[in-house]
Every structure is written in C-alpha cells, then in structure tokens.
Scaffold this motif. Structure first.
Motif, short mmCIF file in Angstrom:
data_model
loop_
_atom_site.label_atom_id
_atom_site.label_comp_id
_atom_site.label_asym_id
_atom_site.label_seq_id
_atom_site.Cartn_x
_atom_site.Cartn_y
_atom_site.Cartn_z
N GLY A 1 33.25 61.71 6.65
CA GLY A 1 33.69 60.91 7.53
C GLY A 1 33.22 59.58 6.91
O GLY A 1 32.70 59.61 5.75
N ASN A 2 33.05 58.45 7.53
CA ASN A 2 32.89 57.32 7.31
C ASN A 2 31.46 57.00 7.33
O ASN A 2 31.07 56.80 8.40
CB ASN A 2 33.59 56.11 8.00
N PHE A 3 30.75 56.63 6.25
CA PHE A 3 29.21 56.30 6.27
C PHE A 3 28.87 55.12 5.92
O PHE A 3 29.79 54.53 5.09
CB PHE A 3 28.53 57.29 5.43
N SER A 4 28.00 54.50 6.63
CA SER A 4 27.77 53.03 6.09
C SER A 4 26.62 52.93 5.42
O SER A 4 25.41 53.47 5.90
CB SER A 4 27.63 52.16 7.56
N VAL A 5 26.47 52.32 4.09
CA VAL A 5 25.20 51.94 3.36
C VAL A 5 24.80 50.56 3.75
O VAL A 5 25.54 49.76 3.32
CB VAL A 5 25.79 52.05 1.78
N ASN A 6 23.40 50.55 4.12
CA ASN A 6 22.72 49.40 4.48
C ASN A 6 21.54 49.01 3.47
O ASN A 6 20.91 49.87 3.46
CB ASN A 6 22.55 49.39 5.94
N ILE A 7 21.70 47.69 2.97
CA ILE A 7 20.70 47.60 1.96
C ILE A 7 19.90 46.17 2.20
O ILE A 7 20.74 45.13 2.45
CB ILE A 7 21.29 47.43 0.48
N ALA A 8 18.70 46.37 2.38
CA ALA A 8 17.87 45.07 2.65
C ALA A 8 16.76 44.71 1.76
O ALA A 8 16.22 45.62 1.16
CB ALA A 8 17.09 45.43 4.06
N SER A 9 16.54 43.61 1.48
CA SER A 9 15.51 42.97 0.64
C SER A 9 15.06 41.66 0.94
O SER A 9 15.83 41.01 1.46
CB SER A 9 15.97 43.05 -0.96
N ILE A 10 13.49 41.66 0.88
CA ILE A 10 13.03 40.11 1.12
C ILE A 10 13.85 39.34 0.41
O ILE A 10 14.02 39.01 -0.86
CB ILE A 10 11.49 40.17 0.94
N GLY A 11 14.23 37.98 1.14
CA GLY A 11 14.85 36.89 0.57
C GLY A 11 16.53 37.24 0.33
O GLY A 11 17.16 36.08 -0.17
N LYS A 12 16.92 38.30 0.69
CA LYS A 12 18.47 38.49 0.54
C LYS A 12 18.93 38.93 2.06
O LYS A 12 18.39 39.28 3.04
CB LYS A 12 18.54 39.89 -0.31
N LEU A 13 20.19 38.48 2.03
CA LEU A 13 21.03 38.99 3.22
C LEU A 13 21.40 40.35 3.31
O LEU A 13 21.63 41.12 2.29
CB LEU A 13 22.47 38.04 3.29
N ALA B 1 23.60 38.61 -1.58
CA ALA B 1 23.31 37.22 -1.67
C ALA B 1 21.94 36.66 -1.03
O ALA B 1 21.15 37.28 -0.28
CB ALA B 1 24.46 36.48 -0.97
N ASP B 2 21.47 35.49 -1.70
CA ASP B 2 20.27 34.90 -1.27
C ASP B 2 20.10 34.62 0.37
O ASP B 2 21.31 34.32 0.75
CB ASP B 2 19.85 33.78 -2.05
N ASP B 3 19.09 34.65 1.19
CA ASP B 3 19.36 34.33 2.31
C ASP B 3 18.23 33.22 2.39
O ASP B 3 16.96 33.19 2.47
CB ASP B 3 18.52 35.43 3.16
N PRO C 1 15.37 45.28 -7.35
CA PRO C 1 14.60 46.52 -7.31
C PRO C 1 13.84 46.67 -5.99
O PRO C 1 13.72 45.65 -5.48
CB PRO C 1 13.64 45.97 -8.48
N TYR C 2 13.67 47.79 -5.66
CA TYR C 2 12.91 48.26 -4.52
C TYR C 2 13.38 47.68 -3.22
O TYR C 2 12.62 47.30 -2.41
CB TYR C 2 11.40 47.87 -4.78
N ALA C 3 14.75 47.49 -3.03
CA ALA C 3 15.17 47.28 -1.93
C ALA C 3 15.24 48.61 -0.97
O ALA C 3 15.49 49.35 -1.65
CB ALA C 3 16.53 46.67 -2.17
N THR C 4 15.48 48.48 0.20
CA THR C 4 15.43 49.59 1.18
C THR C 4 17.10 49.82 1.49
O THR C 4 17.77 49.03 1.82
CB THR C 4 14.60 49.34 2.52
N VAL C 5 17.14 51.15 1.21
CA VAL C 5 18.53 51.60 1.50
C VAL C 5 18.69 52.72 2.57
O VAL C 5 17.77 53.72 2.72
CB VAL C 5 19.09 52.43 0.17
N ARG C 6 19.62 52.22 3.73
CA ARG C 6 19.56 52.93 5.13
C ARG C 6 20.99 53.53 5.00
O ARG C 6 21.78 52.67 4.83
CB ARG C 6 19.11 52.37 6.33
#
Length: 811
Positions: A58-70, A92-94, A23-28
């Motif tokens: 075209g080709n778009f890149s979905v980038n997801i970031a969350s604390i403690g995750k790669l 995955a966990d970082d 939940p509440y991961a940042t999606v760019r």
C-alpha cells in the motif's frame, strides 16, 4: 496460512540548498491506515542514507525530521517487492526552529570515508585569511614541511586535481601554487587515499582534489547570481580574487579569477662539502643569499546546460600560471686535496621559471531512466603545460686552477600535451549494488628543447652568432606515450558491510626520439594489470572500520626524464635520466572513523612497498657533484596518522593532525641504506570571542625526514589569525600571521647527504615571518549554490619532482 510481504525501503536525505547529506536525521515510516504509530523507525547514517524493513503493501509515508530542518514527508507505494527506494528526499532549513533553538554542535568539517577524506575549507573560519598551503596542514594524512614540500601518506608521489580535473602544473609544482593561492577561493579539499579501478593506474599513493568555490545544486528554483571579491596585503605578499556564479533556467556557470604576488628576501643557504680522494680530503664552503619573486594567476570557467531531464552538456576552461624569478649572489672557497692551497670566487646569478597550464574539456551525459541511477558519460579533454627555465651566471675573481669560470647561459623549454577520450557506464545491480565500467585513451607528448651557451668573452647571451669564444650546444628531446585502458569496478553494501573491488588494465606504447644532441631513439610497449579493493564495516551509524589495498604505478614525467644538464655553478651539475622505468607501489591501509556532533576522529595505518622506487642521488665525478635520478631504491614506508576535531565547548574547537612514520630505504646499486623514524603534528584551537570575533592559533612541529643518502631536519613555528564579519556576514576582515621559532621568526632547516666519496651539509634559512590583512565582500543571494559542471576526465599522470624541492639552486 498467510505469508507476510517484507520490503527493504531505502533512501537518502539531502540538504535542498547545499546538496550535502543530512546525517543522523530521524526517519519514521507510517502505514496506509495509521499516521500516529510508525511501523518502522531508524536514523540516517553520516552520508544521509537510511534503510528499513517494512511489512505490508500500500501507500506508506516516509517522515524525516532533523534539528534546524523542516520535517519532510514522501509517499512511497509498496507492492511486496524485496527492495524499493524512496530516492532522494530534500530537506529545507527551518528559520523559525533555528532562531528558537541553540544548537551546540558542529557542522562536519571533515567527511570521513574508508577510501577518502573531504575537508570543508569554507566551513573553517581560517579560510578567510589563510592560503591553501596553510589549510593543507590541517587535512588528514597530508604533511607540509618547512620547505613547503607536500606529502600524502608520507610520499610526494600524488596527483592534483582542480574541480575534478587533473592539472599538470599543479601536480608538478603544488607547493608554489598552493602557497600563492588564497583558501577563500576553495570550497573543499578531497584526499583520495585509495583510488579505485575507475581512476588511472598512475597517481602513486593518492589524489588531492581541490574544488573551487562551486558545488552542486538543485536545478529548480535556483535562478540567480552570487559571488565575492577579496583582497590580501602583507609584508611578503599581495593579491586579490573575484568569484561569480549564476544560473538561469537550464544554464549555469561558475567563474574564478585570482592573482597573487609573493616576494621573500633574505633567504640564506650555507653549504659545507667534503670530498674524499687519493690526494686527500678537500673542502668547499659556500654561502648564498637570494630574493625570490613569484607572481601567480589563475582563472576558470565552467558551464552546464540541461537539455532535458535525461541529457546534459558541460564544458570547462582552466588556466593557471606563475613566473618565478630568483636573484642572488654567492661566495665560495675551496681548499685541500685536489684544490691544493685553495682559491675563492664569487658569482651573481639570475634564474627565471615560467610555468603555465591550460586545459579545456567537454562532457555529454545521458541517463537511461528517470531515477538517474543508470547512465553513460562521454568526455574529451585537452591539456597543455609548457615550462620555460633560464639560468644566467656571471663570475667575479674567477680562476683557472680547477675550471675555467666563464659567463654561462642556458635555456630549457619543456612541454607536456595530452588528448583524452573517455567513455564511462554506471549500471545498478539492485539496491546497494553498482557496476562501473569504461574505456579510455590518452595521447601524451613530453618534449624538451635545450640551449646552452658558454661565452668566455661575455657576448650577448641571447645571440647565437658565432662570436669568438662562444660555445653553443643544443638538445631536442621528445617522449610520446599512447595509453589505452579498460576497467570494471563493483561496489555493494550488505547490511553493515560494504565493499568496492575493481580491476584495470592499461597498455602503453612509448616512443622516445632525439631530434638534436646526444641520445639513442627507442620504442617500447608494456602492459599493467592494476587491482584495487576496499572493505568497510559500519560498527554503528557513528563509526566504521575499513581495510584497503591498491597497486599504483608512476610513469616518470619530463622533470625526471629530461636530459637537460643544469650547469648553474661549476662545482655541481644535475640532469635527468631518459631510461627511467615505471614505478609500482603496493599500498595497504587500515582506517577507523568515529563521528559525533562534537567529535570527529580518524586513525589510519598505512604500509607502502616498492621494489623499484625512483630516487634522486648524487656522486662525485671529475671533482664535480653530479645529481640525477634512478629506479634504484627498495622502499618500505609505515605510518600512523591521527586526526581529531573536538568541539570542547560552545565556542571552542580543538584540532589535532599528526602522525608517526618509519622509512626503510636500500639501494643495491649504490650499496647504501638508510632508515629512521619521523614525526609531525599540527595542533591548535579555534575560539569564538565576544562580538563574534574569531581567533585561531596553531603550533606546527616537524621532525626528521629521510632520503636514501641522508635526512632533512625538522622545524617549528606558530600560525594564527583573528577575523570579524560585518553587515550580516557580507563583509569580512581578517589579520593573519606566521612565525618561525628560529632567529627573527625564520625557519632554519638542516640537510645532510652522504655518498661513498663525499658528504654534504646544508643550512637553509627562510625568513618566513608573515603578517597580512585580508578583506572579503560577498554579494548576491548567498543561499544560491549554483550547479557547476564537473568533468568526468580523471587523468592521474604524475609529473614527478624531487622529494626535497628547495627555494635555491644547489652549490
């Protein structure tokens, strides 16, 4: 003129190991030519879902970031279509990020949705030392009273699943089983408050799904094995369990075995009864002391095999059983009215109850595309749940003033068997819209065979040989239902709105036959049209509001239908009613959910309306108190429940689970009515001490509850535990206790029943004071969460039981 092509791009972020949502991961989202400035940005919701409008091709890149995750990226090709999906993105966990950042937040202990709640038992530190019954006190909209009776949304008419499959024994005796079952064997507890059209019409107010320690996982790179061994020893119980899970390539399995034994001594039951008659009032006083022994065992094995990416097979085998034994003695005195100058007697008795449940199921699942969003499931399940009950009575100082008190022995063998075949289809109807439909057949047979012996010469109780003075009678009863059902259910999302609506039709062919004893055979057929609906409004990613409605039915089971007459004592008899009808409950609810990294809040308003509720009732006949059942009550139940879980500080969590209810009961048949307010709450603190020692303490308070003819008093108690893990969490030691706020740590519960010609008062003392030590050892790769088969069969047949199930016979 240039027309821009806009696409709604959606997807879901999932933990790669536990398969729980992130939940509440940042999606760019970055465009084809610029990987620095995103063209779209959003957050995942509490289920890990995201949706973002993107302009262009075209080709778009979905980038997801969350604390403690790669940080995870995925490329998606957009061609100007209205909607497209990035499907599931695994995160995955970082380890380095986790080691370098102190996260002051909580893993969601409760997943809150409009129509269900999921309590993650394994994330609660108390799970290492508590029983499943203890954990249920924390679950929203679930109440456990002082006699260990369980209610969901204020009613005992709920269904119990184990690993997504119905279990007849758990549904008929949930408190006995959950009290004997360690919480460490359970992954989570799911409360389905608004079962949709896909579920059977049976189930009354809801479904409790107990998931054992197994959960879904990624089939890739998951080869391995893990498990645990536990042991429990205390002043009232002992037991242990073994859990093993493994996967090799396309094959996976989960296995659980557990055993526990409970022994409670010193239970006291004191009864005062007044009977009104033309000869004046008569009084009875009785005090009973007994010991209760309950050994319980359970085993389960689930297996799954992936034939290929589009076809899977699964199978499960489950067994559970307990052998309860009660030994006791009572003294009884009678005077006044029909008893004249009065008399006294004492008696010894022995009660044995054996309850076992076995089921086996198999499922085949076929996906129609690589997206796995359109599929078909064919399932079969067989369930057998036999019960054996024996009662033996011996009398001292017997008298013939009212009854000829003799040696008595009775035996009842009751059994429920089910065969189920089910076919289900899931069909997507565009992004965010799904149609489920299917067919189902259930063949269910309830049977009861009863032997009753009244031997004035006290001959061998197990020999029916015509001995002089031996009175023998037998009843054999079959109750057979064939049920055919079809359903369709639509679910969809519209920006901030979500809806689920469905319709189910069930037709029942019922056949009742007496093979021996008194009773008339009969056949009847009837149909039930069952609607359900829920609406959700997402106020923000962290809060939502829901409205639900459903019609649920309850077909009485063998416990209520059984014509067996229980003559455990000469002044009371109890028996079932084969003429009971199907009960219909209308349930309306409003739910508010709020979640932040530190606070979880659920507020639920519920209203249940029933015009033919099934109730136990009592009346006097020939100076004997008769107890039976009937569709005789018009019932209205209103309730407000509140659940809050607050991470007040880094190492301090506060929990509250409570509610307020109002019951309004009326019976035209008995010309009686009753109503009143009820309260309950479970509140406490979980504290992490120095050296990672975890401490928990809870206050339990229960107010009055009401039946048609009376009420049960409340109780108060204190529950707590302290635990410590060693060897990198592979070994855990816990100490737990339970203490009642009455004499010597007991629960004292008072009950009152009033009829037109009698009144009955009961004082029950249960020495609940408990102290136990729990040891657990985990082995294998603890990060491996093996994929486990989950049966698609969902039978909501409910074996109804008394609202006031007690730990002693009635006097």
């Amino acid at each position: 003129m240039v027309s821009a092509q806009t696409t709604q791009l959606s997807g879901v972020a999932i933990d790669s190991i536990t398969h729980e949502p992130v939940p509440y991961a940042t999606v760019r989202i970055y465009g084809p030519t610029d990987n620095i400035k995103p063209v779209g940005m959003s957050l995942t919701d509490d289920n890990g879902h995201f949706a973002q409008e993107i302009t262009g091709k075209g080709n778009f890149s979905v980038n997801i970031a969350s604390i403690g995750k790669l940080t995870t990226s995925k490329t998606v090709v957009l061609n100007g279509e209205p909607t497209t999906s990035a499907d599931t993105i695994y995160m995955a966990d970082d380890a380095r990020a986790i080691a370098g950042v102190e996260v002051v937040a909580q893993r969601p202990l409760v997943k809150m949705e409009t129509d269900k709640m999921t309590y993650n038992v394994q994330d609660d530190p108390d799970a290492q030392s508590a029983t499943v019954l203890d954990m249920l006190r924390k679950v929203p909209m679930v109440v456990v009273d002082g006699q260990d009776n369980i209610t969901v949304k204020g009613s005992s008419s709920f269904k119990v699943y184990v690993n997504g499959k119905p279990n007849a024994m758990f549904s008929s005796s949930p408190s006995k089983i959950f009290k004997a079952m360690p919480a460490s064997a359970v992954q989570n507890i799911e409360v389905i408050t608004n079962p949709g059209a896909k579920y059977d019409a049976e189930g009354a107010v809801g479904v409790l799904n107990i998931t054992l320690r197994q959960q879904g996982g990624n089939a890739q790179n998951m080869n391995g094995m893990n498990g645990s061994v536990t042991g429990i020893a205390g002043n009232k119980n002992y037991g242990g369990s073994v859990y093993v899970a493994g996967q090799q390539g396309k094959f996976s399995f989960n296995a659980n075995i557990l055993y526990s034994h409970q022994r409670i001594k010193g239970i006291e039951n004191e009864i005062d009864r007044t009977q009104k008659s033309a000869n004046g009032d008569s009084q009875m006083h009785s005090i009973t002391r007994l010991t209760n022994n309950t050994p319980f065992a359970m085993g389960s094995l689930s297996m799954g095999y992936d034939i290929d990416s589009l076809n899977t097979l699964g199978a499960t085998v489950n067994y559970s059983g307990y052998n309860m034994k009660q030994d006791g003695n009572s003294t009884n005195s009678f005077k006044g009215g029909v008893y004249g100058s009065g008399f006294e007697y004492s008696n010894l008795y022995n009660t044995k109850q054996k309850n076992h449940s076995f089921n086996v199921s198999a499922d085949y699942q076929h996906f129609f595309s690589a997206k796995h969003d359109r599929y078909f499931v064919l399932s079969y399940q067989f369930t057998s749940a036999p019960t054996n009950a024996e009662n033996t009575l011996l009398y001292d100082n017997s008298t013939t003033i009212v009854n000829e008190f003799t040696y008595q022995y009775s035996k009842n063998h009751a059994k429920t068997q089910e065969h189920t075949i089910q076919a289900d289809f899931t069909q997507p109807m565009g992004t965010g819209h799904t149609l489920n439909y299917g067919l189902k057949y259930i063949g269910r047979k309830n049977s009861s065979e009863i032997d009753y012996i009244d031997d004035v010469n006290y001959s061998d109780p197990y020999t029916i040989d015509g001995t002089i003075g031996l009175k023998y009678s037998q009843t054999s009863y079959n109750h057979h239902d064939d049920i055919l059902a079809g359903y369709a259910e639509y679910s969809g999302t519209f920006n901030k709105f979500g809806t689920k609506a469905g319709l189910r039709y069930e037709y029942t062919w019922q056949n009742v036959k007496y093979l021996a004893g008194n009773g008339e055979n009969f056949n009847t057929n009837y149909g039930n049209l069952v609607p359900s609906a829920s609406f959700t409004y997402n106020i923000s990613p962290m809060q939502n509001l829901g409205l639900t409605y459903n019609l649920r039915i309850s077909r009485p089971g063998i416990t209520y239908l059984n014509p067996y007459v229980n003559r455990s004592v000469p002044t009371v008899i109890s028996y079932g009613n084969p003429d009971l009808k199907t009960v219909e409950n209308h349930n309306i609810g409003m739910v508010y959910n709020f979640f932040t990294p530190k606070l979880m809040l659920n507020v639920s308003l519920q209203q249940t309306i029933c015009g033919n509720a099934l109730s136990e009732y009592s009346f006097m006949s020939d100076n004997v108190l008769n107890s039976t059942y009937g569709n005789i009550v018009r019932e209205r139940n209103s309730s407000l429940s509140v659940f809050a879980n607050w991470l007040a500080a880094k190492n301090t969590r506060l929990i509250f689970n409570g509610g307020l209810s109002y019951a309004d009961l009326y019976s035209k048949t008995l010309a009686q009515a009753n109503n009143g307010w009820g309260t309950n709450f479970f509140t406490g603190v979980q504290q992490t001490m120095p050296w990672e020692v975890k401490l928990s303490a809870y206050l339990i308070m229960q107010g009055k509850s009401y039946t048609l003819q009376g009420w049960n008093s409340g109780f108060q108690g204190l529950n707590g535990s302290i635990s410590k893990s060693f060897c990198k969490d592979k070994f855990n030691v816990s100490i737990a206790g339970l203490y009642g706020f009455s004499e010597n740590g007991s629960f004292i519960i008072k009950m009152r029943t009033n009829g037109n010609d009698f009144s009955n008062s009961v004082r029950l003392k249960v020495p609940i004071a408990l102290f136990q030590v729990h040891l657990a050892y985990n082995f294998g790769n603890s990060k491996v969460q093996v994929k486990a088969h989950k049966s698609n069969i969902q039978n909501d047949f409910i074996e109804k039981k008394s609202e006031t199930e007690q730990t002693q016979p009635k006097i």
